[in-house]
Write a protein that holds these residues in place. Structure first.
Motif, PDB file in Angstrom:
ATOM      1  N   ASN A  25       0.931  -1.221   0.003  1.00  0.00           N
ATOM      2  CA  ASN A  25       0.224  -0.022  -0.060  1.00  0.00           C
ATOM      3  C   ASN A  25       0.961   1.180  -0.176  1.00  0.00           C
ATOM      4  OD1 ASN A  25      -2.891  -1.162   0.043  1.00  0.00           O
ATOM      5  ND2 ASN A  25      -2.202  -1.697   2.243  1.00  0.00           N
ATOM      6  N   GLY A  26       1.858   1.231   0.675  1.00  0.00           N
ATOM      7  CA  GLY A  26       2.900   2.307   0.995  1.00  0.00           C
ATOM      8  C   GLY A  26       3.751   2.820  -0.332  1.00  0.00           C
ATOM      9  N   ILE A  27       3.878   1.377  -1.149  1.00  0.00           N
ATOM     10  CA  ILE A  27       4.526   1.526  -2.531  1.00  0.00           C
ATOM     11  C   ILE A  27       3.610   2.295  -3.586  1.00  0.00           C
ATOM     12  CG2 ILE A  27       5.531   0.253  -4.401  1.00  0.00           C
ATOM     13  CD1 ILE A  27       6.558  -1.814  -2.098  1.00  0.00           C
ATOM     14  N   LEU A  28       2.256   1.627  -3.587  1.00  0.00           N
ATOM     15  CA  LEU A  28       1.440   2.226  -4.463  1.00  0.00           C
ATOM     16  C   LEU A  28       1.148   3.573  -4.316  1.00  0.00           C
ATOM     17  CD1 LEU A  28      -0.745  -1.309  -4.963  1.00  0.00           C
ATOM     18  CD2 LEU A  28       0.809  -0.325  -6.531  1.00  0.00           C
ATOM     19  N   ALA A  29       0.752   3.934  -2.829  1.00  0.00           N
ATOM     20  CA  ALA A  29       0.464   5.384  -2.725  1.00  0.00           C
ATOM     21  C   ALA A  29       1.529   6.121  -2.887  1.00  0.00           C
ATOM     22  CB  ALA A  29       0.196   5.429  -1.159  1.00  0.00           C
ATOM     23  N   ALA A  30       2.831   5.913  -2.750  1.00  0.00           N
ATOM     24  CA  ALA A  30       3.961   6.777  -3.279  1.00  0.00           C
ATOM     25  C   ALA A  30       3.994   6.964  -4.749  1.00  0.00           C
ATOM     26  CB  ALA A  30       5.248   6.085  -2.658  1.00  0.00           C
ATOM     27  N   ALA A  33       1.261   9.222  -5.682  1.00  0.00           N
ATOM     28  CA  ALA A  33       1.393  10.607  -5.213  1.00  0.00           C
ATOM     29  C   ALA A  33       2.476  11.128  -6.179  1.00  0.00           C
ATOM     30  CB  ALA A  33       1.993  10.802  -3.855  1.00  0.00           C
ATOM     31  N   ALA A  34       3.487  10.440  -6.526  1.00  0.00           N
ATOM     32  CA  ALA A  34       4.411  10.941  -7.645  1.00  0.00           C
ATOM     33  C   ALA A  34       3.731  11.156  -9.002  1.00  0.00           C
ATOM     34  CB  ALA A  34       5.507   9.963  -7.799  1.00  0.00           C
ATOM     35  N   ASP A  35       2.875  10.384  -9.220  1.00  0.00           N
ATOM     36  CA  ASP A  35       2.097  10.617 -10.795  1.00  0.00           C
ATOM     37  C   ASP A  35       1.412  12.092 -10.542  1.00  0.00           C
ATOM     38  OD1 ASP A  35       1.118  10.123 -12.970  1.00  0.00           O
ATOM     39  OD2 ASP A  35      -0.457   8.943 -12.468  1.00  0.00           O
ATOM     40  N   GLU A  36       0.682  12.318  -9.546  1.00  0.00           N
ATOM     41  CA  GLU A  36       0.058  13.542  -9.379  1.00  0.00           C
ATOM     42  C   GLU A  36       0.866  14.817  -9.526  1.00  0.00           C
ATOM     43  OE1 GLU A  36      -2.024  12.403  -5.521  1.00  0.00           O
ATOM     44  OE2 GLU A  36      -3.677  11.672  -6.565  1.00  0.00           O
ATOM     45  N   LEU A  40       4.347  11.749 -14.273  1.00  0.00           N
ATOM     46  CA  LEU A  40       5.198  10.516 -15.025  1.00  0.00           C
ATOM     47  C   LEU A  40       4.814   9.341 -14.265  1.00  0.00           C
ATOM     48  CD1 LEU A  40       8.432  12.733 -15.022  1.00  0.00           C
ATOM     49  CD2 LEU A  40       7.012  12.302 -16.786  1.00  0.00           C
ATOM     50  N   GLY A  41       3.571   9.039 -13.937  1.00  0.00           N
ATOM     51  CA  GLY A  41       3.262   7.807 -13.400  1.00  0.00           C
ATOM     52  C   GLY A  41       2.887   6.711 -14.128  1.00  0.00           C
ATOM     53  N   VAL A  42       2.980   6.587 -15.470  1.00  0.00           N
ATOM     54  CA  VAL A  42       2.722   5.641 -16.462  1.00  0.00           C
ATOM     55  C   VAL A  42       3.897   4.782 -16.419  1.00  0.00           C
ATOM     56  CG1 VAL A  42       2.226   4.962 -18.901  1.00  0.00           C
ATOM     57  CG2 VAL A  42       1.326   7.203 -17.914  1.00  0.00           C
ATOM     58  N   ILE A  43       3.662   3.447 -16.066  1.00  0.00           N
ATOM     59  CA  ILE A  43       5.074   2.340 -15.941  1.00  0.00           C
ATOM     60  C   ILE A  43       4.441   0.910 -16.463  1.00  0.00           C
ATOM     61  CG2 ILE A  43       5.660   3.425 -13.719  1.00  0.00           C
ATOM     62  CD1 ILE A  43       4.021   1.403 -12.212  1.00  0.00           C
ATOM     63  N   PRO A  44       5.125   0.106 -16.669  1.00  0.00           N
ATOM     64  CA  PRO A  44       4.800  -1.175 -17.233  1.00  0.00           C
ATOM     65  C   PRO A  44       4.116  -1.941 -16.242  1.00  0.00           C
ATOM     66  CG  PRO A  44       7.265  -0.742 -17.706  1.00  0.00           C
ATOM     67  CD  PRO A  44       6.673   0.320 -16.783  1.00  0.00           C
ATOM     68  N   ALA A  45       3.360  -2.793 -16.404  1.00  0.00           N
ATOM     69  CA  ALA A  45       2.585  -3.754 -15.282  1.00  0.00           C
ATOM     70  C   ALA A  45       2.315  -5.219 -15.934  1.00  0.00           C
ATOM     71  CB  ALA A  45       1.260  -3.050 -14.810  1.00  0.00           C
ATOM     72  N   ALA A  46       2.417  -6.050 -14.948  1.00  0.00           N
ATOM     73  CA  ALA A  46       2.207  -7.475 -15.262  1.00  0.00           C
ATOM     74  C   ALA A  46       1.393  -7.992 -14.147  1.00  0.00           C
ATOM     75  CB  ALA A  46       3.422  -7.996 -15.300  1.00  0.00           C
ATOM     76  N   LEU A  47       0.488  -8.924 -14.399  1.00  0.00           N
ATOM     77  CA  LEU A  47      -0.544  -9.630 -13.552  1.00  0.00           C
ATOM     78  C   LEU A  47      -0.260 -11.019 -13.892  1.00  0.00           C
ATOM     79  CD1 LEU A  47      -2.729  -9.342 -11.365  1.00  0.00           C
ATOM     80  CD2 LEU A  47      -4.341  -9.369 -13.294  1.00  0.00           C
ATOM     81  N   PHE A  48      -0.071 -11.747 -12.863  1.00  0.00           N
ATOM     82  CA  PHE A  48       0.033 -13.256 -12.707  1.00  0.00           C
ATOM     83  C   PHE A  48      -1.126 -13.820 -11.657  1.00  0.00           C
ATOM     84  CE2 PHE A  48       1.514 -17.262 -11.120  1.00  0.00           C
ATOM     85  CZ  PHE A  48       1.467 -18.126 -12.194  1.00  0.00           C
ATOM     86  N   GLU A  49      -1.828 -14.752 -12.291  1.00  0.00           N
ATOM     87  CA  GLU A  49      -3.016 -15.488 -11.597  1.00  0.00           C
ATOM     88  C   GLU A  49      -2.565 -16.660 -11.351  1.00  0.00           C
ATOM     89  OE1 GLU A  49      -5.638 -16.815  -9.693  1.00  0.00           O
ATOM     90  OE2 GLU A  49      -6.048 -14.625 -10.422  1.00  0.00           O
ATOM     91  N   ALA A  59       2.438  -2.394 -21.285  1.00  0.00           N
ATOM     92  CA  ALA A  59       3.608  -1.675 -21.394  1.00  0.00           C
ATOM     93  C   ALA A  59       3.253  -0.121 -20.720  1.00  0.00           C
ATOM     94  CB  ALA A  59       3.830  -1.252 -22.801  1.00  0.00           C
ATOM     95  N   GLU A  60       2.070   0.064 -20.658  1.00  0.00           N
ATOM     96  CA  GLU A  60       1.519   1.537 -19.896  1.00  0.00           C
ATOM     97  C   GLU A  60       0.543   1.372 -19.243  1.00  0.00           C
ATOM     98  OE1 GLU A  60       2.679   4.518 -23.466  1.00  0.00           O
ATOM     99  OE2 GLU A  60       0.633   3.650 -23.628  1.00  0.00           O
ATOM    100  N   ALA A  61       0.538   1.471 -17.860  1.00  0.00           N
ATOM    101  CA  ALA A  61      -0.263   1.352 -16.756  1.00  0.00           C
ATOM    102  C   ALA A  61      -0.159   2.502 -15.628  1.00  0.00           C
ATOM    103  CB  ALA A  61      -0.226  -0.063 -16.073  1.00  0.00           C
ATOM    104  N   TRP A  62      -1.159   2.700 -15.066  1.00  0.00           N
ATOM    105  CA  TRP A  62      -1.178   3.944 -13.916  1.00  0.00           C
ATOM    106  C   TRP A  62      -2.383   3.638 -12.968  1.00  0.00           C
ATOM    107  CZ3 TRP A  62      -2.614   4.023 -19.026  1.00  0.00           C
ATOM    108  CH2 TRP A  62      -3.943   4.282 -19.435  1.00  0.00           C
ATOM    109  N   ILE A  63      -1.956   3.925 -11.746  1.00  0.00           N
ATOM    110  CA  ILE A  63      -2.948   3.765 -10.707  1.00  0.00           C
ATOM    111  C   ILE A  63      -4.162   4.698 -10.914  1.00  0.00           C
ATOM    112  CG2 ILE A  63      -3.215   3.846  -8.227  1.00  0.00           C
ATOM    113  CD1 ILE A  63      -0.080   3.016  -8.212  1.00  0.00           C
ATOM    114  N   GLN A  64      -5.353   4.113 -10.941  1.00  0.00           N
ATOM    115  CA  GLN A  64      -6.603   5.154 -10.753  1.00  0.00           C
ATOM    116  C   GLN A  64      -6.726   6.199  -9.796  1.00  0.00           C
ATOM    117  OE1 GLN A  64     -10.511   3.249 -10.920  1.00  0.00           O
ATOM    118  NE2 GLN A  64     -10.982   4.201 -12.618  1.00  0.00           N
ATOM    119  N   GLY A  65      -6.476   5.667  -8.733  1.00  0.00           N
ATOM    120  CA  GLY A  65      -6.766   6.613  -7.515  1.00  0.00           C
ATOM    121  C   GLY A  65      -6.673   5.774  -6.322  1.00  0.00           C
TER     122      GLY A  65
END
Length: 108
Positions: A25-30, A33-36, A40-49, A59-65
């Motif tokens: 949670n602290g990492i995602l919040a940081a 906050a940096a994106d806001e 520059l908060g567009v980063i690559p993302a991967a999800l494994f189920e 290749a491009e992902a960002w935290i909605q809120g």
């Protein structure tokens, strides 16, 4: 009568549900906050189920809120929503690893 609609939009959302006490949670919040502050908060993302072995990458992902947080005696969960551009799912047969696809998306 039947109707069908198609779109070429391959964007989507990842939902990450974690305990309120998780260090992530602290990492995602940081990151948010940096994106806001910088935009520059567009980063690559991967999800494994793990239950299915499925992998998705973008290749491009960002935290909605920030997630909604409940205040009570029990440790609850929060859900982070991550929006993304094109989502790619590698072949199931393992001919191409998620790392291969992820590397090609970010230019490695």
């Amino acid at each position: 009568e039947v109707a069908r609609s198609r779109t070429n939009n391959r964007g989507g959302q990842f939902a990450l549900t974690v305990l309120q006490t998780s260090p992530i949670n602290g990492i995602l919040a940081a990151l948010l906050a940096a994106d806001e502050l910088t935009g520059l908060g567009v980063i690559p993302a991967a999800l494994f189920e793990p239950s299915t072995g499925a992998t998705w990458v973008a290749a491009e992902a960002w935290i909605q809120g920030y997630p909604e947080v409940g205040l009570n005696r029990d440790v609850g969960e929060v859900q982070w929503v991550i929006e993304s551009g094109e989502i790619v799912r590698p072949p199931i047969d393992g001919a191409l690893s998620a790392g291969d696809v992820f590397g090609s998306l970010i230019g490695l």
